[in-house]
Design a protein around this motif. Structure first.
Motif, PDB file in Angstrom:
ATOM      1  N   PRO A  30      35.596  -6.707 -10.012  1.00 28.98           N
ATOM      2  CA  PRO A  30      34.166  -6.882  -9.725  1.00 28.98           C
ATOM      3  C   PRO A  30      33.361  -7.418 -10.911  1.00 28.98           C
ATOM      4  N   GLN A  31      33.928  -7.340 -12.132  1.00 28.51           N
ATOM      5  CA  GLN A  31      33.222  -7.829 -13.312  1.00 28.51           C
ATOM      6  C   GLN A  31      33.556  -9.282 -13.649  1.00 28.51           C
ATOM      7  N   LEU A  32      34.522  -9.884 -12.953  1.00 26.36           N
ATOM      8  CA  LEU A  32      34.884 -11.267 -13.248  1.00 26.36           C
ATOM      9  C   LEU A  32      33.726 -12.207 -12.930  1.00 26.36           C
ATOM     10  N   ARG A  33      33.567 -13.234 -13.782  1.00 23.14           N
ATOM     11  CA  ARG A  33      32.536 -14.246 -13.588  1.00 23.14           C
ATOM     12  C   ARG A  33      33.207 -15.605 -13.399  1.00 23.14           C
ATOM     13  N   HIS A  34      32.386 -16.626 -13.275  1.00 25.81           N
ATOM     14  CA  HIS A  34      32.930 -17.967 -13.082  1.00 25.81           C
ATOM     15  C   HIS A  34      33.736 -18.439 -14.288  1.00 25.81           C
ATOM     16  N   ASP A  35      33.454 -17.876 -15.470  1.00 26.45           N
ATOM     17  CA  ASP A  35      34.123 -18.313 -16.689  1.00 26.45           C
ATOM     18  C   ASP A  35      35.174 -17.317 -17.171  1.00 26.45           C
ATOM     19  N   THR A  36      35.689 -16.515 -16.232  1.00 22.60           N
ATOM     20  CA  THR A  36      36.721 -15.534 -16.566  1.00 22.60           C
ATOM     21  C   THR A  36      37.865 -15.616 -15.563  1.00 22.60           C
ATOM     22  N   GLU A  37      39.017 -15.114 -15.972  1.00 20.83           N
ATOM     23  CA  GLU A  37      40.159 -14.995 -15.075  1.00 20.83           C
ATOM     24  C   GLU A  37      40.932 -13.738 -15.441  1.00 20.83           C
ATOM     25  N   LEU A  38      41.777 -13.311 -14.518  1.00 22.84           N
ATOM     26  CA  LEU A  38      42.653 -12.167 -14.738  1.00 22.84           C
ATOM     27  C   LEU A  38      44.091 -12.623 -14.518  1.00 22.84           C
ATOM     28  N   ILE A  53      49.244  -5.503  -5.989  1.00 22.10           N
ATOM     29  CA  ILE A  53      48.481  -6.580  -6.616  1.00 22.10           C
ATOM     30  C   ILE A  53      48.209  -7.725  -5.645  1.00 22.10           C
ATOM     31  N   ALA A  54      49.099  -7.956  -4.709  1.00 18.13           N
ATOM     32  CA  ALA A  54      49.005  -9.126  -3.825  1.00 18.13           C
ATOM     33  C   ALA A  54      47.645  -9.291  -3.155  1.00 18.13           C
ATOM     34  N   PRO A  55      47.044  -8.238  -2.604  1.00 15.70           N
ATOM     35  CA  PRO A  55      45.734  -8.440  -1.954  1.00 15.70           C
ATOM     36  C   PRO A  55      44.645  -8.913  -2.916  1.00 15.70           C
ATOM     37  N   TYR A  56      44.695  -8.484  -4.152  1.00 16.01           N
ATOM     38  CA  TYR A  56      43.702  -8.925  -5.140  1.00 16.01           C
ATOM     39  C   TYR A  56      43.859 -10.416  -5.428  1.00 16.01           C
ATOM     40  N   ALA A  57      45.102 -10.853  -5.604  1.00 15.79           N
ATOM     41  CA  ALA A  57      45.353 -12.264  -5.883  1.00 15.79           C
ATOM     42  C   ALA A  57      45.009 -13.132  -4.685  1.00 15.79           C
ATOM     43  N   ALA A  58      45.266 -12.632  -3.482  1.00 19.36           N
ATOM     44  CA  ALA A  58      44.970 -13.408  -2.276  1.00 19.36           C
ATOM     45  C   ALA A  58      43.472 -13.543  -2.038  1.00 19.36           C
ATOM     46  N   ALA A  59      42.720 -12.550  -2.438  1.00 18.61           N
ATOM     47  CA  ALA A  59      41.278 -12.538  -2.161  1.00 18.61           C
ATOM     48  C   ALA A  59      40.453 -13.259  -3.207  1.00 18.61           C
ATOM     49  N   ASP A  60      41.017 -13.480  -4.403  1.00 19.31           N
ATOM     50  CA  ASP A  60      40.213 -14.025  -5.499  1.00 19.31           C
ATOM     51  C   ASP A  60      41.058 -14.996  -6.318  1.00 19.31           C
ATOM     52  N   ALA A  61      40.667 -16.264  -6.339  1.00 20.08           N
ATOM     53  CA  ALA A  61      41.428 -17.288  -7.062  1.00 20.08           C
ATOM     54  C   ALA A  61      41.425 -17.058  -8.571  1.00 20.08           C
ATOM     55  N   ARG A  62      40.513 -16.232  -9.050  1.00 15.26           N
ATOM     56  CA  ARG A  62      40.474 -15.937 -10.492  1.00 15.26           C
ATOM     57  C   ARG A  62      41.547 -14.932 -10.900  1.00 15.26           C
ATOM     58  N   VAL A  63      42.231 -14.330  -9.939  1.00 15.79           N
ATOM     59  CA  VAL A  63      43.309 -13.376 -10.199  1.00 15.79           C
ATOM     60  C   VAL A  63      44.646 -14.077 -10.014  1.00 15.79           C
ATOM     61  N   ARG A  64      45.415 -14.168 -11.078  1.00 16.14           N
ATOM     62  CA  ARG A  64      46.730 -14.827 -11.018  1.00 16.14           C
ATOM     63  C   ARG A  64      47.821 -13.808 -11.315  1.00 16.14           C
ATOM     64  N   TYR A  65      48.812 -13.766 -10.439  1.00 16.62           N
ATOM     65  CA  TYR A  65      49.905 -12.805 -10.553  1.00 16.62           C
ATOM     66  C   TYR A  65      51.203 -13.549 -10.831  1.00 16.62           C
ATOM     67  N   VAL A  66      51.858 -13.178 -11.935  1.00 17.91           N
ATOM     68  CA  VAL A  66      53.116 -13.804 -12.327  1.00 17.91           C
ATOM     69  C   VAL A  66      54.184 -12.714 -12.353  1.00 17.91           C
ATOM     70  N   ARG A  67      55.163 -12.831 -11.476  1.00 15.65           N
ATOM     71  CA  ARG A  67      56.253 -11.843 -11.441  1.00 15.65           C
ATOM     72  C   ARG A  67      57.480 -12.440 -12.121  1.00 15.65           C
ATOM     73  N   LEU A  68      57.996 -11.722 -13.130  1.00 15.12           N
ATOM     74  CA  LEU A  68      59.168 -12.171 -13.861  1.00 15.12           C
ATOM     75  C   LEU A  68      60.445 -11.716 -13.157  1.00 15.12           C
ATOM     76  N   GLU A  69      61.508 -12.467 -13.346  1.00 10.87           N
ATOM     77  CA  GLU A  69      62.782 -12.108 -12.735  1.00 10.87           C
ATOM     78  C   GLU A  69      63.436 -10.929 -13.438  1.00 10.87           C
ATOM     79  N   ARG A  70      63.120 -10.748 -14.711  1.00  5.62           N
ATOM     80  CA  ARG A  70      63.671  -9.613 -15.454  1.00  5.62           C
ATOM     81  C   ARG A  70      62.628  -9.128 -16.453  1.00  5.62           C
ATOM     82  N   ASN A  71      62.760  -7.880 -16.836  1.00  6.35           N
ATOM     83  CA  ASN A  71      61.832  -7.324 -17.804  1.00  6.35           C
ATOM     84  C   ASN A  71      62.252  -7.705 -19.220  1.00  6.35           C
TER      85      ASN A  71
END
Length: 344
Positions: A30-38, A53-71
């Motif tokens: 809710p605190q993200l602005r036009h000049d911010t991303e997550l 996390i998926a619903p947040y990324a789907a609802a807001d283009a400023r939220v980017r989710y990167v899943r790695l294949e291994r830790n």
């Protein structure tokens, strides 16, 4: 600044935090602005974190989710998050703590281009946020500036806070210009980036903008190894810092301090296994070895009760220690009574 480039990227590295990360995201998105991303980098979680996390990324283009294949470990995952970020600055946020209202605006106002880093003061609370353990990890409530040549003062006055990665907002170009791989596995890659050479021009924001969920870190079970060996090993590895400054943060070999061994015995972090793994190979006098081994063999409930009584009688200000003692598997009726007396 290019209008297409965010001013600030909030970077989270996460692993198996499905039970906590939604609460964190609910204080950030809710605190993200036009000049911010997550940017969220998931180190191959197996507990359904991706589904949270998926619903947040789907609802807001400023939220980017990167899943790695291994830790790759927390240090490298944060480095990946910064590499994936597009912002001029990156806030290295944690995955189970909470931003206070207005925190993003406050940080953005401080990013005027003249600084390489902003350190955000943080309050420390109990694991359910119901009780206060520390009003702030930085001792000041006023904003403080540090020039590049102030690296020793920066260490002395902020290292306690910098042990928590979530307080760091750093210029991405500064981060990328430093050697990060050298500090993979240290658990404090950000501290290596900051102090390996000339320090960043820094502003400390004295007002606490984060609430830490104390005692919930993924590495809590490794506390003895981390605070007796990894943290001091890192702090004392910087040749450009004065020994007097480093000694203000921690002893070079804190495991030689018997009172620290007793405390870790009291909270369940030091036992014969830790003695054999970490201390047995170390050079020490026969008397010190006998005492170190003896502390590891003290009945843990007894150690817990003695430490709790000491805190009640002499050190009631040591609220985090009292909390650790009461939450330990070795907790005694004394530790529980002390915790109740101080308000936990």
């Amino acid at each position: 600044m290019n209008a297409d480039v965010p001013k600030l990227s909030i970077c989270i590295a996460t692993l198996n935090r499905a039970a906590f990360i939604a609460e964190t995201l609910d204080t950030i998105v809710p605190q993200l602005r036009h000049d911010t991303e997550l940017v969220i980098v998931d180190g191959a979680s197996t507990d359904g974190t991706d589904g949270v996390i998926a619903p947040y990324a789907a609802a807001d283009a400023r939220v980017r989710y990167v899943r790695l294949e291994r830790n790759s470990g927390v240090d490298q995952d944060y480095d990946i998050a910064v590499s994936q970020a597009r912002g001029d600055y990156c806030w290295l946020m944690t995955d189970d703590d909470l931003l206070k209202p207005g925190a993003v605006d406050r940080v953005l106002a401080a990013l005027d281009g003249s600084r390489d880093m902003v350190v955000v003061n943080t309050e420390v609370r109990t694991v359910d946020f119901s009780g206060a353990l520390s009003a702030g990890l930085v001792g000041t409530r006023h904003d403080v500036e540090y020039a590049a040549e102030d690296r020793d003062r920066l260490l002395r006055e902020t290292a306690h806070a910098l042990s928590f990665i979530g307080c760091v907002v750093i210029r991405r170009a500064f981060w990328m210009s430093r050697d990060r791989a050298r500090y993979y596995g240290s658990l404090f890659v950000h501290v290596g980036v900051i102090f390996q050479a000339e320090a960043p021009r820094t502003l400390v924001i004295g007002e606490p903008l984060i609430s830490i969920r104390y005692g919930n870190a993924m590495w809590t079970a490794r506390g003895f190894e981390i605070w007796m060996f990894k943290w001091p090993g890192l702090i004392w590895s910087f040749p450009n810092l004065e020994d007097a400054s480093k000694s203000r943060i921690c002893a070079r070999e804190p495991w030689r301090q018997l009172r620290k061994l007793w405390l870790y015995r009291s909270i369940g972090g030091y036992a014969p296994d830790q003695y054999r793994r970490f201390l047995a190979p170390q050079p020490m006098t026969a008397w010190s070895r006998t005492l170190s081994r003896g502390i590891a063999a003290v009945p843990p409930a007894l150690a817990n009760a003695v430490s709790s009584a000491y805190c009640f009688l002499v050190a009631r200000h040591a609220r985090m220690n009292i909390y650790d003692l009461a939450r330990s598997a070795n907790a005694s009726f004394v530790s529980r009574a002390v915790a109740k007396a101080v308000g936990f």
